[in-house]
Write a protein that holds these residues in place. Structure first.
Motif, PDB file in Angstrom:
ATOM      1  N   PRO A 169       0.788  -1.239   0.000  1.00  0.00           N
ATOM      2  CA  PRO A 169       0.000   0.000   0.000  1.00  0.00           C
ATOM      3  C   PRO A 169       0.819   1.287   0.000  1.00  0.00           C
ATOM      4  O   PRO A 169       0.277   2.354  -0.296  1.00  0.00           O
TER       5      PRO A 169
ATOM      6  N   GLY B  74      -2.346  -5.762  -1.596  1.00  0.00           N
ATOM      7  CA  GLY B  74      -3.067  -4.671  -0.967  1.00  0.00           C
ATOM      8  C   GLY B  74      -2.623  -3.313  -1.458  1.00  0.00           C
ATOM      9  O   GLY B  74      -2.937  -2.283  -0.854  1.00  0.00           O
ATOM     10  N   GLY B  75      -1.918  -3.296  -2.572  1.00  0.00           N
ATOM     11  CA  GLY B  75      -1.427  -2.050  -3.129  1.00  0.00           C
ATOM     12  C   GLY B  75      -2.410  -1.400  -4.075  1.00  0.00           C
ATOM     13  O   GLY B  75      -3.597  -1.748  -4.114  1.00  0.00           O
TER      14      GLY B  75
END
Length: 302
Positions: free
Chosen positions: A211, A242-243
């Motif tokens: 992230p 989760g980026g």
């Protein structure tokens, strides 16, 4: 530039019935994945791809015909063979560039994409030319692979390289950039090793980096060490780290940032991918994503 996974092909008896032959004509470079680094290929048996790593559900003659059909529709398009990738990352000790060159010739391809992804690049802080930097155990392997590949595929064959997201961090203005990890500095060799002169294009795998990752910052870090053609790599969602999700608005933004850049552009991984569930602007499929990039770059025929 867009990757196409050979495993996504459909059975076909003639080249015109393949997905490859029907890929969008606005693409400048198509990268066919993935060949095993230790591939075995006999030019006297061009239909046999069983030991190459390619997973198309048809033989070499149909594949060569599909590539020819794509070239006929778009003569300036370049079609490359991706070597390695994560699935074949453990096979580089048995790299067989002669077989790769034979496969490139038999399929009528325009070069290779050297996708070396060492599990542990062995990067450590080091002082280089009087300044803090990073040196990696993988630097020498990269140089060796590039030199051996270029020896069997001289120009005008293309030799392109995908670089790890954080691979150009660790030196200069980008010495303390985050996120950091074992691949920090793993591509800084591009700015100091003579073998880098044999490379025609670098793409930044600006995805699956968590992230805190900023694609434009990573691209700037690569530009600090590499002065040739440089592409910002995007990924069809979802991003498992989760980026950043490359939604259609995000793709349009980053493609627009590259419009007018003489040595810039966008790489997509990959054009055959489909998201879970129904495609949407937040979760586009590969072809919709590629079309958004095309429009963002200001191209026609998207």
């Amino acid at each position: 530039m867009a990757y196409f996974g050979s495993w996504a092909e459909q059975p076909a008896e003639i080249p015109q019935a393949t997905r490859i032959a029907a890929l969008p004509s606005y693409l400048d470079i198509v990268v066919l994945g993935f060949a095993r680094p230790d591939a075995q290929f006999d030019p006297l048996r061009p239909d046999d791809l069983s030991l190459t790593g390619l997973q198309a559900p048809y033989g070499g003659r149909v594949l060569a015909g599909a590539v020819a059909a794509l070239h006929e529709r778009h003569p300036s398009m370049r079609v490359l063979l991706a070597i390695g990738g994560s699935a074949y990352a453990s096979l580089w000790d048995r790299y067989n560039p002669s077989a790769i060159a034979g496969l490139v010739k038999a399929l009528g391809l325009d070069g290779v994409d050297l996708d070396y992804e060492p599990a542990w690049p062995g990067c450590e802080p080091a002082e280089i030319a009087g300044a803090p930097s990073v040196r990696c155990q993988s630097d020498a392997r990269w140089s060796d692979l590039v030199v051996r590949t270029r020896a069997v595929l001289p120009r005008p064959a293309l030799l392109t390289v995908p670089g790890w997201s954080i691979g150009a961090y660790g030196a200069g203005t980008f010495a303390a950039d985050q996120p950091a990890g074992r691949y920090t500095g793993s591509m800084l060799w591009l700015g100091r090793e003579p073998a880098a002169r044999e490379i025609d294009l670098v793409s930044v795998m600006a995805y699956e980096a968590g992230p805190n990752f900023d694609p434009e910052r990573a691209l700037a870090a690569y530009r600090a060490v590499w002065q040739g053609p440089l592409l910002l790599g995007a990924m069809v969602p979802p991003d498992g780290s989760g980026g950043l999700e490359y939604t259609l608005p995000v793709l349009s933004h980053y493609a627009g940032s590259q419009r007018g850049e003489r040595l810039g552009g966008v790489m997509l991984y990959s054009i055959e991918q489909a998201p879970p569930g129904s495609p949407s602007p937040a979760r586009p499929d590969g072809e919709t994503a590629a079309a958004a990039i095309c429009r963002g770059l200001g191209h026609s025929g998207c």
